[in-house]
Each structure stands twice: as structure tokens, then as C-alpha cells.
Design a protein around this motif. Sequence first.
Motif, PDB file in Angstrom:
ATOM      1  N   LYS A  69       0.827  -1.215   0.000  1.00  0.00           N
ATOM      2  CA  LYS A  69       0.000   0.000   0.000  1.00  0.00           C
ATOM      3  C   LYS A  69       0.855   1.256   0.000  1.00  0.00           C
ATOM      4  CE  LYS A  69      -4.060  -2.039   0.714  1.00  0.00           C
ATOM      5  NZ  LYS A  69      -5.101  -2.038  -0.255  1.00  0.00           N
ATOM      6  N   ASP A  95       0.333   5.231   1.348  1.00  0.00           N
ATOM      7  CA  ASP A  95      -0.483   6.175   2.096  1.00  0.00           C
ATOM      8  C   ASP A  95      -0.039   7.570   1.696  1.00  0.00           C
ATOM      9  OD1 ASP A  95      -2.071   4.423   3.796  1.00  0.00           O
ATOM     10  OD2 ASP A  95      -0.158   3.876   4.710  1.00  0.00           O
ATOM     11  N   GLN A 155      -5.289   6.090   0.425  1.00  0.00           N
ATOM     12  CA  GLN A 155      -4.541   4.843   0.564  1.00  0.00           C
ATOM     13  C   GLN A 155      -4.834   4.046  -0.696  1.00  0.00           C
ATOM     14  OE1 GLN A 155      -5.470   1.394   3.267  1.00  0.00           O
ATOM     15  NE2 GLN A 155      -3.594   2.153   4.254  1.00  0.00           N
TER      16      GLN A 155
END
Length: 86
Positions: free
Chosen positions: A17, A19, A30
Motif C-alpha cells: 500500500k 499512504d 490509501q
Amino acid sequence: MSKTSMASAGIDTGKRKLDVAIDDRPEQLQIENSAEGHRRLSSWLRRQKIGRVGIEASGGYEQPVVEQLRADGFVVIVFQPAQVRA
């Protein structure tokens, strides 16, 4: 004399991921750290009128998104972890 500044975003990179936060704004994102996620991120940053992005070097996980954003015309600054901690 007027002072101009470029809107900036910061990205915290993980294996799966990303952010993303924008300086002095509540908008956050995200998104997957994948080719499709990188394209969506680039589009989102354009809609937010971002010109510059800071990202911490993270074991190479940052490299593909850095390449994509630079190819899309963003100014991307890669910070070393020691710089971020300081």
C-alpha cells in the motif's frame, strides 16, 4: 512581492500500500502499490493540483511509483530514512 508555492504531497511506502497526504489539507488516500494503483495515484494528484511529491526510500518498494510519477511530470524527491527521522 507575492510568494508562490507548489502544492506538495507526501507518500509513505509499503510493500502493498501507499499512504498519501497533502500538505495543509485534509485529503488523504490509501492505494495499492501496483502499476494500476500508481496510475490512479497520478490521476488523483493531478485532480488535487499537486506538483511535488516527497517519498521515503523504502527498500526499493518506492522505485516503481517514483518512475511513474516522474514520467507523468511530477517533481519527486526521494528522501533517505535518516533524513525523514531528522
